[in-house]
Design a protein around this motif. Sequence first.
Motif, PDB file in Angstrom:
ATOM      1  N   ASP A  58     -15.339  -9.830  -2.969  1.00 28.14           N
ATOM      2  CA  ASP A  58     -14.163 -10.687  -3.010  1.00 28.14           C
ATOM      3  C   ASP A  58     -13.451 -10.296  -4.298  1.00 28.14           C
ATOM      4  O   ASP A  58     -13.866 -10.702  -5.392  1.00 28.14           O
ATOM      5  CB  ASP A  58     -14.570 -12.155  -3.014  1.00 28.14           C
ATOM      6  N   HIS A  59     -12.440  -9.466  -4.191  1.00 27.42           N
ATOM      7  CA  HIS A  59     -11.794  -8.894  -5.377  1.00 27.42           C
ATOM      8  C   HIS A  59     -11.147  -9.961  -6.254  1.00 27.42           C
ATOM      9  O   HIS A  59     -11.184  -9.861  -7.481  1.00 27.42           O
ATOM     10  CB  HIS A  59     -10.789  -7.818  -4.974  1.00 27.42           C
ATOM     11  N   ALA A  60     -10.554 -10.979  -5.639  1.00 28.46           N
ATOM     12  CA  ALA A  60      -9.942 -12.046  -6.430  1.00 28.46           C
ATOM     13  C   ALA A  60     -11.006 -12.772  -7.253  1.00 28.46           C
ATOM     14  O   ALA A  60     -10.804 -13.052  -8.437  1.00 28.46           O
ATOM     15  CB  ALA A  60      -9.196 -13.012  -5.527  1.00 28.46           C
ATOM     16  N   VAL A  66      -4.642  -8.965  -7.583  1.00 28.07           N
ATOM     17  CA  VAL A  66      -3.431  -8.321  -7.060  1.00 28.07           C
ATOM     18  C   VAL A  66      -3.790  -6.988  -6.407  1.00 28.07           C
ATOM     19  O   VAL A  66      -4.480  -6.164  -7.002  1.00 28.07           O
ATOM     20  CB  VAL A  66      -2.390  -8.086  -8.180  1.00 28.07           C
ATOM     21  N   THR A  67      -3.324  -6.823  -5.179  1.00 30.37           N
ATOM     22  CA  THR A  67      -3.467  -5.550  -4.470  1.00 30.37           C
ATOM     23  C   THR A  67      -2.071  -5.052  -4.140  1.00 30.37           C
ATOM     24  O   THR A  67      -1.254  -5.802  -3.589  1.00 30.37           O
ATOM     25  CB  THR A  67      -4.278  -5.705  -3.173  1.00 30.37           C
ATOM     26  N   VAL A  68      -1.808  -3.793  -4.472  1.00 29.84           N
ATOM     27  CA  VAL A  68      -0.495  -3.199  -4.224  1.00 29.84           C
ATOM     28  C   VAL A  68      -0.692  -1.898  -3.465  1.00 29.84           C
ATOM     29  O   VAL A  68      -1.556  -1.090  -3.815  1.00 29.84           O
ATOM     30  CB  VAL A  68       0.266  -2.922  -5.546  1.00 29.84           C
ATOM     31  N   PHE A  69       0.095  -1.723  -2.420  1.00 25.70           N
ATOM     32  CA  PHE A  69       0.114  -0.465  -1.682  1.00 25.70           C
ATOM     33  C   PHE A  69       1.319   0.321  -2.162  1.00 25.70           C
ATOM     34  O   PHE A  69       2.431  -0.201  -2.200  1.00 25.70           O
ATOM     35  CB  PHE A  69       0.202  -0.713  -0.173  1.00 25.70           C
ATOM     36  N   LEU A 109      -1.331   4.837  -1.520  1.00 31.53           N
ATOM     37  CA  LEU A 109      -2.354   4.450  -2.478  1.00 31.53           C
ATOM     38  C   LEU A 109      -2.599   2.950  -2.388  1.00 31.53           C
ATOM     39  O   LEU A 109      -1.664   2.178  -2.206  1.00 31.53           O
ATOM     40  CB  LEU A 109      -1.927   4.774  -3.911  1.00 31.53           C
ATOM     41  N   LYS A 110      -3.845   2.562  -2.537  1.00 29.84           N
ATOM     42  CA  LYS A 110      -4.200   1.145  -2.634  1.00 29.84           C
ATOM     43  C   LYS A 110      -4.661   0.918  -4.060  1.00 29.84           C
ATOM     44  O   LYS A 110      -5.636   1.522  -4.514  1.00 29.84           O
ATOM     45  CB  LYS A 110      -5.310   0.798  -1.648  1.00 29.84           C
ATOM     46  N   VAL A 111      -3.937   0.058  -4.773  1.00 30.01           N
ATOM     47  CA  VAL A 111      -4.194  -0.182  -6.186  1.00 30.01           C
ATOM     48  C   VAL A 111      -4.619  -1.635  -6.368  1.00 30.01           C
ATOM     49  O   VAL A 111      -3.971  -2.547  -5.853  1.00 30.01           O
ATOM     50  CB  VAL A 111      -2.927   0.092  -7.030  1.00 30.01           C
ATOM     51  N   ARG A 112      -5.695  -1.850  -7.107  1.00 30.45           N
ATOM     52  CA  ARG A 112      -6.155  -3.206  -7.421  1.00 30.45           C
ATOM     53  C   ARG A 112      -5.952  -3.437  -8.917  1.00 30.45           C
ATOM     54  O   ARG A 112      -6.270  -2.578  -9.739  1.00 30.45           O
ATOM     55  CB  ARG A 112      -7.622  -3.381  -7.082  1.00 30.45           C
ATOM     56  N   ALA A 113      -5.419  -4.629  -9.239  1.00 30.67           N
ATOM     57  CA  ALA A 113      -5.176  -4.981 -10.637  1.00 30.67           C
ATOM     58  C   ALA A 113      -5.519  -6.451 -10.848  1.00 30.67           C
ATOM     59  O   ALA A 113      -5.620  -7.221  -9.896  1.00 30.67           O
ATOM     60  CB  ALA A 113      -3.714  -4.715 -10.994  1.00 30.67           C
ATOM     61  N   GLU A 137       7.200   3.733  -3.870  1.00 35.59           N
ATOM     62  CA  GLU A 137       7.597   2.433  -3.319  1.00 35.59           C
ATOM     63  C   GLU A 137       6.379   1.529  -3.324  1.00 35.59           C
ATOM     64  O   GLU A 137       5.294   1.931  -2.874  1.00 35.59           O
ATOM     65  CB  GLU A 137       8.116   2.592  -1.890  1.00 35.59           C
ATOM     66  N   ALA A 138       6.547   0.317  -3.859  1.00 36.88           N
ATOM     67  CA  ALA A 138       5.422  -0.615  -3.971  1.00 36.88           C
ATOM     68  C   ALA A 138       5.568  -1.767  -2.988  1.00 36.88           C
ATOM     69  O   ALA A 138       6.661  -2.289  -2.785  1.00 36.88           O
ATOM     70  CB  ALA A 138       5.348  -1.163  -5.396  1.00 36.88           C
ATOM     71  N   ASN A 139       4.427  -2.142  -2.388  1.00 33.87           N
ATOM     72  CA  ASN A 139       4.349  -3.320  -1.529  1.00 33.87           C
ATOM     73  C   ASN A 139       3.161  -4.140  -2.010  1.00 33.87           C
ATOM     74  O   ASN A 139       2.021  -3.670  -1.970  1.00 33.87           O
ATOM     75  CB  ASN A 139       4.132  -2.931  -0.064  1.00 33.87           C
ATOM     76  N   VAL A 140       3.429  -5.375  -2.436  1.00 35.14           N
ATOM     77  CA  VAL A 140       2.378  -6.256  -2.936  1.00 35.14           C
ATOM     78  C   VAL A 140       1.765  -6.992  -1.750  1.00 35.14           C
ATOM     79  O   VAL A 140       2.479  -7.560  -0.919  1.00 35.14           O
ATOM     80  CB  VAL A 140       2.931  -7.257  -3.970  1.00 35.14           C
ATOM     81  N   LEU A 141       0.444  -6.980  -1.678  1.00 32.51           N
ATOM     82  CA  LEU A 141      -0.273  -7.665  -0.613  1.00 32.51           C
ATOM     83  C   LEU A 141      -0.204  -9.170  -0.843  1.00 32.51           C
ATOM     84  O   LEU A 141      -0.566  -9.654  -1.914  1.00 32.51           O
ATOM     85  CB  LEU A 141      -1.738  -7.211  -0.590  1.00 32.51           C
TER      86      LEU A 141
END
Length: 152
Positions: A58-60, A66-69, A109-113, A137-141
């Motif tokens: 559970d990343h959160a 935050v997950t961003v594609f 890319l799938k980025v976790r922050a 281009e960024a898309n926030v999950l």
Amino acid sequence: MIALDDMDRAILRALEADATLSAGALGRRLGLSQPACWRRIRRLEEEGVIAGRRLVLDHAAAGFGVTVFLGVKLATKGRVSLEDFERAVTAIPEVQVVQHVLGLFDYRLKVRARDIADFERVLRRRIMTLPGLGQVEANVLLSEERLPGPLG
């Protein structure tokens, strides 16, 4: 590619839901003896149908909320090799998945922050300095639903 029967599919569905099941527990659930179940699992592993078992986080809860594609288009493919870009991007720990894709972008890319500020830091200091980077281009999950796989 091996032929899968109904019992193989049942084993795969059960392991997909809970990869910690022992061959004995799985066999009892499916009406197989422990040795028969173990042999089937081993055959599925040897044939590459089961490529590994993973821990699902559970990343959160682990502090990465935050997950961003990112869609990434390379500036000019001829100047920087795909291998150079891939080597550099896979060295960034926050980048969890690198997919070479066909379409508008060259990579996804799938980025976790930890949060948006942390993502901005990763974007500015690491991603925007990648070799050959062009358009991003960024898309926030916002939310994610897990759907059953093809065997489910």
